[in-house]
Design a protein around this motif. Sequence first.
Motif, PDB file in Angstrom:
ATOM      1  N   ARG A  49      80.948  63.297  71.271  1.00  0.00           N
ATOM      2  CA  ARG A  49      79.622  63.479  70.676  1.00  0.00           C
ATOM      3  C   ARG A  49      78.567  63.737  71.736  1.00  0.00           C
ATOM      4  O   ARG A  49      77.547  64.385  71.462  1.00  0.00           O
ATOM      5  N   VAL A  53      78.986  71.085  73.071  1.00  0.00           N
ATOM      6  CA  VAL A  53      79.739  71.322  71.839  1.00  0.00           C
ATOM      7  C   VAL A  53      81.022  72.114  72.077  1.00  0.00           C
ATOM      8  O   VAL A  53      81.959  72.030  71.290  1.00  0.00           O
ATOM      9  N   THR A 118      81.175  67.002  66.984  1.00  0.00           N
ATOM     10  CA  THR A 118      80.048  67.883  67.299  1.00  0.00           C
ATOM     11  C   THR A 118      79.462  68.557  66.069  1.00  0.00           C
ATOM     12  O   THR A 118      78.525  69.350  66.184  1.00  0.00           O
ATOM     13  N   ARG A 121      75.781  69.271  65.305  1.00  0.00           N
ATOM     14  CA  ARG A 121      75.035  69.926  66.380  1.00  0.00           C
ATOM     15  C   ARG A 121      75.298  71.430  66.452  1.00  0.00           C
ATOM     16  O   ARG A 121      74.621  72.142  67.201  1.00  0.00           O
ATOM     17  N   TYR A 194      74.387  63.196  59.109  1.00  0.00           N
ATOM     18  CA  TYR A 194      73.852  64.481  58.642  1.00  0.00           C
ATOM     19  C   TYR A 194      73.483  64.479  57.163  1.00  0.00           C
ATOM     20  O   TYR A 194      72.878  65.433  56.673  1.00  0.00           O
TER      21      TYR A 194
END
Length: 338
Positions: A49, A53, A118, A121, A194
Amino acid sequence: MSAVRGRRRIPPVAFGETRAPEIPAPSLARRLRAWPRDLLKQALHEILRRLPVGFAPRLGRLLAPLVQRMNGSRIFARRIAWNLDRLHAAGPLSGTAHAEALARWWKGAGAVFAEYATLERLGAAGRLEIDDPEGSIAALPRDGPAVFACVHLGPFELCFETILNRLGREAVGTWQPEPSNASNAILARLRARYGIFAFPPGQRSARHLHRLVVTEGFDAILFVDEVRDRQVHLPAFGRDLPARGNAVTAVKLALKTGAPLVPVHVLRTGTAQYRFVVGAPLVFDREGLESLAVSGGVVALDRYFDPLVRAHVEQWYMLPELRLPGFVARPPGDAAAQ
């Protein structure tokens, strides 16, 4: 009424309703054996994380050949190889071509696991392209729901994240828990970050989904190639079409609300590069008997996703769960298979 966060409503359901039920360990010995693996899995996720990415999918692909060799003699691995040959657009494949395609499938699966770290992002990093050739996004209703039908292509969790945060929709979904408490905990934390409310199987979750979509007007996101009764039922690949499951639920929700039934999927286009594709709303006869309308909607889903999965079968995560007729689990003399 639903709560509001900024301009987006939050589903009026406790986020805890989205969590997978805890899987009880059958014995202390098995808990002790699983503990180092689970700890490593969660630690690696937290490390990835915090890295660029592009690192996570590269690591997943790097480790994939080792995982493939470790599992090569197991039934699920042989099923992957058998299904890949029968569904591949260029099949039947020669020995070398089949081995190369199979290696690409394992590397893609390895990347999927790593990419969870990831996921939220990728859009901000410019790694996600949205492809909407029919202009379907602009035509989505603003005062009512849409029903999105997805399949497990590429890093499929991006279907949830993209619809919610890149398209700006108010959406809920369903999911199938992993057979690991550690993996399910990772997914719960990811989705809390998210913002998706995705419910595990069960009657209570079905009631949440129906109320949120039909009464509250949230979009539905449903993966129609889910596993049910130890089998993927759609795409049917020539078998009987399903009479229940997520495909049927998606069509029924579309009929109940008048919502468009919109097929979407994700493809990996390069290392840490992805494309989210929005199809035109599926057309099927919504009039007359509900049973015929539902059947027509399921046929439309199958006609859309069958050739799509075949064309990108090396990115289809569900190969080990597909049980096509003709597969022999234990060939003669293969006593070592598990």
